[in-house]
Design a protein around this motif. Sequence first.
Motif: not given
Length: 130
Positions: A100-128
Amino acid sequence: MFSHIFVGVTDFERALRFYTPVMQALGQQQRFIDRSRPWAGWQTEGVARPLFLIGKPFEGEHAAGNGQMTAFLAESRVQVDAVYQAALAHGGTSEGAPGLRPEYHANYYGAYFRDTEGNKLCVACHAEQV
């Protein structure tokens, strides 16, 4: 809002080995692979746009940007976890474990990573959590 997002890569085959399971975990369908160009694209089944693409940049050299990030929408927190695990299992590096990353909003659940080339990616769910 988006027609397509193109992420540049230098080692197409390595990037394809990374993105194929990540896109599968997101439930995205592979639209095409063209190794002669090289590039590949994915989309939501039954929907032409938006399209997510990887490939050799038209300008030649690739450099991961500072401050640029592509964020994918997940249907559930379980899917966020699965995508993150797929990314790390296929050469990605963590930039922030799922949570959870409540600094974005109460239900923001995300993860952050870089691909094999160094590009930054995120995957996020906004649902309760249900």
